[in-house]
Design an enzyme around this catalytic site. Sequence first.
Site, PDB file in Angstrom:
ATOM      1  N   SER A  81      49.238 -21.428 -51.445  1.00 23.09           N
ATOM      2  CA  SER A  81      49.551 -22.691 -50.772  1.00 23.09           C
ATOM      3  C   SER A  81      48.259 -23.216 -50.166  1.00 23.09           C
ATOM      4  O   SER A  81      47.272 -22.456 -50.041  1.00 23.09           O
ATOM      5  CB  SER A  81      50.562 -22.401 -49.656  1.00 23.09           C
ATOM      6  OG  SER A  81      50.632 -23.457 -48.731  1.00 23.09           O
ATOM      7  N   TYR A 113      53.797 -17.155 -42.317  1.00 24.56           N
ATOM      8  CA  TYR A 113      53.536 -17.772 -43.625  1.00 24.56           C
ATOM      9  C   TYR A 113      52.036 -17.877 -43.884  1.00 24.56           C
ATOM     10  O   TYR A 113      51.543 -17.509 -44.957  1.00 24.56           O
ATOM     11  CB  TYR A 113      54.195 -19.158 -43.639  1.00 24.56           C
ATOM     12  CG  TYR A 113      54.201 -19.865 -44.972  1.00 24.56           C
ATOM     13  CD1 TYR A 113      55.258 -19.699 -45.864  1.00 24.56           C
ATOM     14  CD2 TYR A 113      53.175 -20.738 -45.329  1.00 24.56           C
ATOM     15  CE1 TYR A 113      55.282 -20.369 -47.081  1.00 24.56           C
ATOM     16  CE2 TYR A 113      53.188 -21.410 -46.536  1.00 24.56           C
ATOM     17  CZ  TYR A 113      54.243 -21.221 -47.411  1.00 24.56           C
ATOM     18  OH  TYR A 113      54.260 -21.892 -48.611  1.00 24.56           O
TER      19      TYR A 113
HETATM   20  N1  LIG Z   1      57.657 -26.106 -51.261  1.00 23.65           N
HETATM   21  C1  LIG Z   1      56.404 -26.254 -50.852  1.00 23.65           C
HETATM   22  O1  LIG Z   1      56.026 -27.273 -50.270  1.00 23.65           O
HETATM   23  C2  LIG Z   1      55.381 -25.197 -51.117  1.00 23.65           C
HETATM   24  C3  LIG Z   1      54.041 -25.495 -50.915  1.00 23.65           C
HETATM   25  C4  LIG Z   1      53.081 -24.541 -51.162  1.00 23.65           C
HETATM   26  C5  LIG Z   1      53.465 -23.297 -51.597  1.00 23.65           C
HETATM   27  N2  LIG Z   1      54.777 -23.018 -51.784  1.00 23.65           N
HETATM   28  C6  LIG Z   1      55.124 -21.677 -52.229  1.00 23.65           C
HETATM   29  O2  LIG Z   1      55.810 -21.740 -53.442  1.00 23.65           O
HETATM   30  C7  LIG Z   1      56.681 -20.621 -53.547  1.00 23.65           C
HETATM   31  C8  LIG Z   1      58.060 -21.096 -53.921  1.00 23.65           C
HETATM   32  O3  LIG Z   1      58.533 -21.954 -52.909  1.00 23.65           O
HETATM   33  P1  LIG Z   1      59.650 -23.054 -53.141  1.00 23.65           P
HETATM   34  O4  LIG Z   1      59.255 -24.228 -52.369  1.00 23.65           O
HETATM   35  O5  LIG Z   1      59.979 -23.173 -54.574  1.00 23.65           O
HETATM   36  O6  LIG Z   1      60.823 -22.348 -52.322  1.00 23.65           O
HETATM   37  P2  LIG Z   1      62.400 -22.187 -52.600  1.00 23.65           P
HETATM   38  O7  LIG Z   1      62.983 -21.812 -51.303  1.00 23.65           O
HETATM   39  O8  LIG Z   1      62.903 -23.377 -53.324  1.00 23.65           O
HETATM   40  O9  LIG Z   1      62.382 -20.946 -53.580  1.00 23.65           O
HETATM   41  C9  LIG Z   1      61.991 -19.679 -53.144  1.00 23.65           C
HETATM   42  C10 LIG Z   1      62.784 -18.657 -53.913  1.00 23.65           C
HETATM   43  O10 LIG Z   1      62.401 -17.360 -53.450  1.00 23.65           O
HETATM   44  C11 LIG Z   1      63.584 -16.591 -53.374  1.00 23.65           C
HETATM   45  N3  LIG Z   1      63.443 -15.509 -52.426  1.00 23.65           N
HETATM   46  C12 LIG Z   1      63.179 -15.603 -51.094  1.00 23.65           C
HETATM   47  N4  LIG Z   1      63.226 -14.378 -50.536  1.00 23.65           N
HETATM   48  C13 LIG Z   1      63.503 -13.496 -51.537  1.00 23.65           C
HETATM   49  C14 LIG Z   1      63.694 -12.097 -51.590  1.00 23.65           C
HETATM   50  N5  LIG Z   1      63.645 -11.325 -50.483  1.00 23.65           N
HETATM   51  N6  LIG Z   1      63.963 -11.524 -52.783  1.00 23.65           N
HETATM   52  C15 LIG Z   1      64.076 -12.268 -53.895  1.00 23.65           C
HETATM   53  N7  LIG Z   1      63.928 -13.603 -53.905  1.00 23.65           N
HETATM   54  C16 LIG Z   1      63.656 -14.209 -52.734  1.00 23.65           C
HETATM   55  C17 LIG Z   1      64.665 -17.560 -52.928  1.00 23.65           C
HETATM   56  O11 LIG Z   1      65.967 -17.091 -53.220  1.00 23.65           O
HETATM   57  C18 LIG Z   1      64.294 -18.816 -53.700  1.00 23.65           C
HETATM   58  O12 LIG Z   1      64.955 -18.903 -54.951  1.00 23.65           O
HETATM   59  C19 LIG Z   1      56.612 -19.887 -52.199  1.00 23.65           C
HETATM   60  O13 LIG Z   1      55.746 -18.787 -52.279  1.00 23.65           O
HETATM   61  C20 LIG Z   1      56.069 -20.938 -51.282  1.00 23.65           C
HETATM   62  O14 LIG Z   1      55.366 -20.374 -50.217  1.00 23.65           O
HETATM   63  C21 LIG Z   1      55.755 -23.941 -51.559  1.00 23.65           C
END
Ligand SMILES: NC(=O)c1ccc[n+]([C@@H]2O[C@H](COP(=O)([O-])OP(=O)(O)OC[C@H]3O[C@@H](n4cnc5c(N)ncnc54)[C@H](O)[C@@H]3O)[C@@H](O)[C@H]2O)c1
Length: 266
Positions: A148, A161
């Site tokens: 991120s 985070y």
């Molecule tokens: N959305 C954003 O703005 C953003 C920005 C930068 C980075 N990210 C990163 O991208 C990645 C995905 O994020 P997203 O926005 O798609 O989130 P999201 O919440 O849509 O998806 C995250 C997924 O991880 C799964 N998860 C969480 N804890 C878990 C566990 N203990 N065991 C198994 N699965 C688990 C959830 O069930 C979910 O399906 C993350 O690492 C997040 O930090 C997101």
Amino acid sequence: MTAPGALAGPSTPSLDLGGRTALVTGAAGGIGRACALRLAAAGAKVRAVDRDARGLEELAEQSAGLPGTVEPHVLDLTDLDAAESAAAGTDVLVNNAGLQLVRPIEEFPPDTFHTVLTVMLEAPFRLIRGALPHMYGQGWGRIVNVSSVHGLRASAFKSAYVAAKHGLEGLSKTAALEGAPHGVTSNCVNPAYVRTPLVERQLADQAAAHGIPRERVLTEVLLQDSALKRLIEPHEVAEAVAYLCGPSASFVTGTSLVLDGGWTAH
Ligand SMILES: NC(=O)c1ccc[n+]([C@@H]2O[C@H](COP(=O)([O-])OP(=O)(O)OC[C@H]3O[C@@H](n4cnc5c(N)ncnc54)[C@H](O)[C@@H]3O)[C@@H](O)[C@H]2O)c1
């Protein structure tokens, strides 16, 4: 005069992961789902890991008709031994699962801090550990860690985070150094705010933490430092992941591909 196209190099080969196995964590939603679909579109047999069984079923339905396949694997990544075992035999590993809690440090529950670090740093370590013997054995592997902007910059109220993502950057670079002699690359992708459920859920928390109405969070908090005033879409992140798995990126390792709309240009 130079003939048109004379300076052009060979055309960029498209991504072909036919015969490859890819494991994507957090594949039930958001960025992970987009990555799983992108890799299956490239022909990979995708092991889709998440604790959300229903989301994985939807993903499997969505993947029908793609050249590759999606195999749902319901797993809570806090079970670190199971995570390591699940990664055995994979050619491409996308460490993506994550969670967020927005609270000042003095109000941040220690058990949540522990869970965030477990899922977002320790599980990637164990998954990499589980995947490397096969990757090293065949002399090829691709590790992509979904980091991120918060792997490179901090924001207030996101101690767990930001700590986890900074740690993931270090883990990714170490894997790159160790993997290089074995044909294994390891990189991060670093999006700013992506249009996913994780961000939707954050709006209320951010409003409370900053003491402003929810409607103002997007423009005044999330997009404040972004030069491009929009959220990035999950498929745009998946395309960066695909690039890092493809032949054009074979010399790219130990780095972070920043997709932040200009945030870190400040
Ligand atoms: N959305 C954003 O703005 C953003 C920005 C930068 C980075 N990210 C990163 O991208 C990645 C995905 O994020 P997203 O926005 O798609 O989130 P999201 O919440 O849509 O998806 C995250 C997924 O991880 C799964 N998860 C969480 N804890 C878990 C566990 N203990 N065991 C198994 N699965 C688990 C959830 O069930 C979910 O399906 C993350 O690492 C997040 O930090 C997101």
